[in-house]
Design a protein around this motif. Structure first.
Motif, short mmCIF file in Angstrom:
data_model
loop_
_atom_site.label_atom_id
_atom_site.label_comp_id
_atom_site.label_asym_id
_atom_site.label_seq_id
_atom_site.Cartn_x
_atom_site.Cartn_y
_atom_site.Cartn_z
N GLY A 24 15.98 13.34 37.53
CA GLY A 24 16.16 12.19 38.17
C GLY A 24 14.90 12.10 39.14
N MET A 25 13.76 12.95 38.63
CA MET A 25 12.52 12.81 39.36
C MET A 25 11.53 11.99 38.77
N ASN A 26 10.50 11.55 39.66
CA ASN A 26 9.61 10.47 39.14
C ASN A 26 8.49 11.15 38.88
N PRO A 27 8.12 11.38 37.28
CA PRO A 27 6.71 12.13 36.89
C PRO A 27 5.57 11.51 37.37
N ALA A 28 5.58 10.10 37.73
CA ALA A 28 4.29 9.51 38.33
C ALA A 28 3.96 10.23 39.70
N GLU A 29 5.26 10.50 40.66
CA GLU A 29 4.79 11.11 41.85
C GLU A 29 4.35 12.66 41.61
N ALA A 30 5.16 13.31 40.45
CA ALA A 30 4.55 14.67 40.57
C ALA A 30 3.20 14.77 40.04
N LEU A 56 2.10 23.95 33.56
CA LEU A 56 0.84 24.39 33.14
C LEU A 56 0.40 25.87 33.11
N LEU A 57 0.77 26.52 33.96
CA LEU A 57 0.52 28.06 34.04
C LEU A 57 1.69 28.90 33.27
N ALA A 58 2.66 28.18 32.69
CA ALA A 58 3.61 28.76 31.98
C ALA A 58 4.54 29.75 32.86
N ARG A 59 4.77 29.37 33.94
CA ARG A 59 5.53 30.30 35.01
C ARG A 59 7.00 29.41 35.02
N PRO A 60 8.17 30.30 35.29
CA PRO A 60 9.30 29.94 35.10
C PRO A 60 9.55 28.97 36.44
N ILE A 61 10.31 28.11 36.21
CA ILE A 61 10.52 26.96 36.97
C ILE A 61 12.10 27.24 37.68
N ASP A 62 12.08 27.22 39.08
CA ASP A 62 13.37 27.39 39.99
C ASP A 62 14.08 26.54 39.95
N VAL A 63 15.36 26.50 39.40
CA VAL A 63 16.20 25.54 39.36
C VAL A 63 16.28 24.67 40.62
N ASP A 64 16.11 25.18 41.77
CA ASP A 64 16.33 24.59 43.00
C ASP A 64 15.32 23.34 43.03
N LEU A 65 14.21 23.45 42.63
CA LEU A 65 12.99 22.35 42.44
C LEU A 65 13.71 21.06 41.85
N LEU A 66 14.72 21.26 40.73
CA LEU A 66 15.19 20.17 40.14
C LEU A 66 16.50 19.50 40.88
N GLN A 67 16.85 19.83 42.01
CA GLN A 67 17.90 19.55 42.56
C GLN A 67 17.73 18.26 43.41
N LEU A 68 18.36 17.14 43.16
CA LEU A 68 18.32 15.95 43.78
C LEU A 68 18.46 16.13 45.27
N GLN A 69 17.63 15.67 46.08
CA GLN A 69 18.07 15.52 47.51
C GLN A 69 18.96 14.58 47.90
N PRO A 70 19.84 14.77 48.84
CA PRO A 70 20.85 13.77 49.15
C PRO A 70 20.48 12.31 49.51
N GLY A 71 20.92 11.42 48.81
CA GLY A 71 20.24 9.95 49.05
C GLY A 71 19.07 9.59 47.75
N ASP A 72 18.87 10.50 47.14
CA ASP A 72 17.97 10.14 46.08
C ASP A 72 18.39 9.20 45.12
N SER A 73 17.74 8.37 44.60
CA SER A 73 18.12 7.14 43.62
C SER A 73 17.34 7.33 42.39
N LEU A 74 18.25 7.23 41.19
CA LEU A 74 17.84 7.15 40.10
C LEU A 74 17.23 6.00 39.38
N GLU A 75 17.43 4.80 40.27
CA GLU A 75 16.88 3.36 39.66
C GLU A 75 15.34 3.53 39.98
N VAL A 76 14.82 4.11 39.06
CA VAL A 76 13.11 4.08 38.94
C VAL A 76 12.78 3.81 37.61
N TYR A 77 11.77 2.82 37.34
CA TYR A 77 11.36 2.60 36.07
C TYR A 77 10.09 3.70 35.62
#
Length: 1067
Positions: free
Chosen positions: A910-916, A1026-1047
């Motif tokens: 549910g993260m926004n790729p444009a923000e990233a 890009l650096l082919a490093r492992p991605i911590d699962v904590d980075l993928l956790q939604l914060q409370p109140g985050d919304s998935l209603e994004v185009y």
């Protein structure tokens, strides 16, 4: 010594948190949860019945009307009873921050001008000032003043939509609300009403009647008819007795401490001062020259400057120059740095009247200022009255230039003129260059990045030519604001080693107060409404200070803000009847005509001006008289160095002074609201000069070869890369001399622009008086092509010295825009987009220990302005379509494609790729030393958080490009070092302790979209992938109140066509 104090409501509750940083979210007022936790008092029937019904009906009908008569007509048909003004006034008393109920000039509701400015494709929106009141009851008070005013009922809401949690603002044009949205809006207002009633009931003493208290308070909120009673404005610059009291003379103004106390007692003060730091006054440290100055020079200093002794840093610098050393002085603003090179000049002239000097300044205004000061000093020095001082810059008429070369002893110039006019004609300057004793460069910190790299080569060419005519005795002196490693910076610019660094400041300084000013919440009970406009706060402070005789400069980040601030001041001072102050306020920015610039500078230097609104054109050390205060509207684009330079402009006469940073709502500004100590304590970045750029070096070797042929010995000036470039890019004769390549002839310097290719300019012409007796067209200013597209389309509001003009006609063939003067009460904002697209790959490089690649090649920039918004008080009042030609140009750049796996991960979470992607681009640039000369595609909130799906999808790509017209090989340099930059960016973001991002990791002060579209966690995911490093699962956790209603506005990047023969380079 300094003292600090913090005026934060939450500071006492912070306790010992182990030094953990607070989130960058802004301060919240007393929130709803805290209120709900308290016991709800019993309501009198009056609140739950009569008043609540009025609110409900007014609130629901307000979305379909503008003026109160129309609202009342609709509400009365539902109530089946008259809607009394008193009831609405009670709502205003209860909810003063969110209800506007007052007479407004009819012209304030217009959204169209009487001027015809060309057809648009969209049909005109209705003009709300034309709403009639047929059928409206007229039994009580005149609701409409037929000539001037309309009674308006308005509710303060977030008119541009509400941000989806964790994403940004969803923008939509008001008032097109669906029934569901209308219901939600009414419910939100009702919640606010309930909170306000509960607050009133809790605050009412037991023996008092809350209904009677409210009704009594409401009497002050019944709108007063302007014809009968013209009340004072709340934010009058006086706000105390004696509204039209004469402005005191500078020496009679109150102290800054008294002014601050006065501010804190104003009705409009709502704890905006979130941080205060005071620097105590400092005594000066005098020293004695050995040998002492001649009596003539000492007399000149006394008579022209009232200087009877020298400060310790002045003595140290003058002594070093007399020993034949080169000097850089890096001390605070207004520490008397100009004396350091003026006194040695007088000594040289006394010893040899044929001595010459070059004084170099970054701006014409600064050169004008310093030339006048030197002429006064020479005139006061017996025996040197005849010395001729001349300005030699782009404004110097051709017919005067030969006389200057032959007779001037001192020239005030810039590096552009040395590069393009003096060195190419060195044979005409030989008298001057043979006798050159001193080269002084002021504001040396100005020269860095690609421009500074060009300047470094120009200085080397100057030293080489001087040596060729037999002069190796010239001494170099430079002055700078406080920077890190000043000595090293001077060595890089001048190519010399014998440099003495003077950093101990011996000048006295007055007490200085710094205030960090955070505009208050519009409604402390509802933080979602945001904060008051920072520009309104800044201009209010400026009027307040000027009325008390405090001379103030207001710094704005961009030219448009500068003119908007001047327009606001013009309106507010006129409304306050303070024309005496208005006539002493001017704006100063780039783009003005030479005549306008000189006129404003004369006014400023004379000390006649009380207030100046400026861009960073006056950030440098121009002496604009006695300045007591500086207001900075938003954090400067130039970062901390610019912040400190601007803040130092006040207090230039050792008197007490004031600097106020008025924060915008942008993330960078709010970061410094939360961590204000960094404004004073954090070190500034080193200034970078790229001496290894072969692109820049070749350009100047071509110029140097034309000035006089090059030999291998010239490597002492141009470094070890010279030989290779001369062999491959210049022409070698039979005697081994290197000459300019024919393609650069006959004038090589014309092929090399040290500031980038000069843009075409549009002439902005006022035709208001054409056709009238004695009337003619007047050129207001010239606007560069890159700005013209966004500022002078047909129908645009163009602001000059705070006066509004409407663009009537634009000719792209002749580059002329015709404007007419019009007092409109809106501004325009272009509706545009710019695509930055990789078109062809020239180079490919491995990313170490990763299967992914970096690319370098041709980049196309495509800009289209397809319409504009009319805005009033930051609210959209109309949208207009335009047919304009696109602006296309090509440049070079580098890019990194975001792996599909990373996109899939972010979307699944549910993260926004444009923000990233946007934050990852900033993180990359934040770790690249030459980033000031590299641009990226910043993500626009209006598109990324649009309420509907966008048809314009962008590739998932980090892309960086050189601005069109600038050639310095910066993109190639970033590509060559991509592995180091990526690792540094990753490590910095991962290690940064901030919560949501800051200027140390993913935010950029120069982001033209304000860093609104941002995600620190997303940036880290992109960098890790890009650096082919492992991605911590904590980075993928939604914060409370985050919304998935994004185009989703991002698609997977496709491969770019590769040029023939390109091979992958190893990491």
């Amino acid at each position: 010594m300094s003292s600090t104090s913090r005026k934060r409501k939450e500071s006492s509750a912070q306790g010992n948190d182990g030094g953990a940083k607070r989130p960058r979210a802004t301060r919240q007022g007393r929130g709803k949860k805290a209120i709900q936790a308290e016991e709800t008092p019993a309501w009198p029937e009056y609140f739950s019945d009569a008043l609540n019904t009025v609110l409900a009906f007014c609130s629901s009908r307000k979305n379909f009307a503008i003026t109160f008569p129309v609202v009342r007509s609709s509400v009365e048909s539902l109530l089946h009873a008259p809607l009394e003004l008193e009831k609405v006034a009670e709502l205003k008393a209860l909810l003063p921050e969110i209800v506007n109920f007052a007479y407004t000039p009819r012209t304030e509701l217009r959204i169209h001008s009487d001027q015809h400015v060309g057809p648009g494709r969209r049909e005109r929106s209705p003009d709300y000032s034309a709403f009639q009141t047929i059928g409206v009851s007229t039994s009580r008070v005149n609701d409409v003043d037929e000539d001037e005013h309309v009674l308006v009922l308005d509710f303060l809401d977030n008119s541009r939509g509400k941000k989806n949690a964790g994403t940004g603002l969803a923008y939509a044009l008001p008032p097109a609300l669906s029934p569901a949205a209308t219901k939600k809006l009414v419910e939100r207002r009702n919640e606010r009403f309930v909170e306000a009633v509960n607050e009133l009931l809790r605050a009412t003493p037991v023996d008092d009647d809350p209904v009677a208290l409210l009704q009594a308070a409401a009497r002050d909120h019944i709108p007063a008819h302007p014809r009968l009673n013209r009340p004072l404005t709340l934010a009058s610059q006086s706000d105390v007795k004696g509204k039209n009291k004469a402005v005191p003379e500078p020496d009679r103004r109150p102290s800054i401490q008294e002014v601050i106390e006065d501010i804190e007692h104003q009705e409009w003060y709502m704890e905006q001062i979130s941080y205060r730091r005071t620097f105590d006054a400092r005594e000066g440290q005098a020293a004695t020259l050995d040998p002492p100055l001649s009596e003539a020079i000492a007399q000149a200093l006394r008579d022209s400057r009232k200087i009877s002794s020298l400060y310790s840093h002045q003595v140290a610098a003058i002594s070093a120059l007399s020993r034949g050393q080169n000097v850089i002085v890096s001390t605070s603003t207004a520490s008397g740095k100009s004396v350091i090179y003026q006194v040695p000049l007088l000594q040289f002239l006394e010893a040899d009247p044929h001595s010459t000097a070059i004084f170099i300044y970054p701006t014409k205004a600064l050169a004008q200022d310093q030339r006048g000061a030197l002429e006064q000093l020479l005139y006061a020095c017996p025996g040197l009255e005849h010395i001729k001082v001349s300005t030699y810059d782009g404004d110097t008429p051709q017919e005067l230039r030969a006389g200057i070369r032959e007779t001037a002893s001192v020239i005030f110039t810039n590096f552009d003129m040395i590069h393009a006019s003096i060195l190419p004609h060195e044979d005409s300057w030989r008298r001057f260059l043979k006798n050159l004793k001193i080269v002084a460069v002021d504001e040396l910190h100005y020269y860095h990045g690609i421009f500074g790299s060009h300047v470094a080569q120009v200085v080397r060419r100057l030293r080489r030519v001087c040596a060729a005519v037999g002069n190796r005795r010239a001494r170099f002196v430079s002055c700078s604001a406080t920077i890190s490693k000043p000595g090293q910076h001077m060595k890089n610019i001048f190519g010399i080693d014998n440099v003495v660094e003077v950093t101990e400041d011996g000048a006295p300084s007055g007490r200085k107060d710094f205030l960090v000013w955070n505009p208050p919440l519009k409604d402390p009970m509802d933080p979602t409404l945001g904060r008051l406009n920072s520009m309104t706060e800044a201009t209010k402070l400026m009027r307040f200070l000027m009325a008390r005789g405090v001379r103030v400069i207001l710094f704005c980040k961009i030219r448009k803000s500068c003119e908007l601030a001047m327009k606001t001041l013009r309106q507010e001072l006129t409304a306050d009847g303070r024309l005496d102050i208005l006539e002493r306020v001017m704006s100063y920015r780039g783009g003005y005509s030479q005549e306008d610039r000189r006129r404003i500078e004369r006014e400023a230097f004379s000390g006649n001006l009380l207030g100046i609104v400026a861009t960073n054109a006056l950030e440098l050390g121009v002496d604009i008289g006695v300045l007591d205060a500086v207001i900075m509207l938003g954090f400067p684009i130039g970062g901390l160095a610019s912040f400190r330079q601007q803040a130092g402009r006040a207090g230039r006469r050792a008197r007490d002074a004031l600097a106020i940073f008025v924060a915008d709502s942008l993330p960078v500004d709010q970061h410094f609201i939360n961590y204000p100590e960094e404004l004073f304590d954090r070190s500034t970045d080193d200034l970078i000069v790229d001496l290894e750029s072969k692109v820049i070096l070749e350009a100047h070797l071509q110029c140097a070869g034309h000035e006089m042929p090059l030999t291998d010995e010239d490597e002492m000036y141009f470094g070890p890369s010279m030989k290779e470039i001369c062999e491959t890019r210049l022409v070698k004769d039979k005697d081994g001399w290197y000459h300019t390549h024919p393609r650069y002839l006959p004038y090589p310097s014309r092929h090399v622009s040290i500031r980038g290719v000069e843009e075409e300019k549009y002439s902005v012409v006022d035709v208001s008086r054409v056709g009238k007796p004695g009337g003619s067209a007047t050129i207001l200013e010239e606007v560069e092509l890159s700005r013209a597209l966004f500022e002078i389309y047909e129908g645009a509001v163009f602001i000059h010295q705070g006066l509004t003009f409407l663009v009537q006609e634009v000719s792209h063939d002749t580059k002329v825009a015709k404007l007419v003067r019009s007092d409109v009460n809106w501004i325009t904002e272009p509706r545009d987009f710019t695509n930055v697209d990789a078109m062809q790959t020239y180079r490919i490089r491995e990313i170490k220990d990763s299967p992914h690649r970096a690319f370098y090649g041709r980049v196309e920039l495509f800009t289209l302005v397809y319409g504009y918004f009319k805005l009033r008080n930051k609210a959209i009042i109309d949208a207009v379509d335009l047919d304009t030609p696109p602006w296309q140009r090509e440049t070079t750049g580098m890019w990194l494609d975001v792996p599909k796996s990373a996109l899939d991960l972010m979307r699944a979470a549910g993260m926004n790729p444009a923000e990233a992607i946007h934050s990852a681009q900033h993180a990359f640039l934040n770790r690249f030393a030459l980033a000031v000369d590299l641009k990226t595609e910043c993500k626009v909130p209006e598109k990324e958080y649009k309420a509907a799906a966008s048809q314009r999808k962008r590739p998932a790509r980090l892309i960086f490009y050189e601005p069109s017209g600038k050639t310095g090989g910066v993109a190639g340099k970033a590509f060559d070092h991509v592995n180091d930059i990526l690792r540094d960016a990753h490590d910095r973001v991962e290690a940064c302790e901030c919560d949501g991002g800051c200027t140390e990791c993913v935010d950029s002060p120069s982001c033209k979209e304000g860093n609104v579209v941002a995600s620190k966690a997303g940036a880290l995911i992109v960098l890790k992938s890009l650096l082919a490093r492992p991605i911590d699962v904590d980075l993928l956790q939604l914060q409370p109140g985050d919304s998935l209603e994004v185009y989703d506005t991002v698609v997977e990047a496709t491969s770019v066509r590769t040029a023939e023969g390109v091979e992958v380079e190893s990491a």
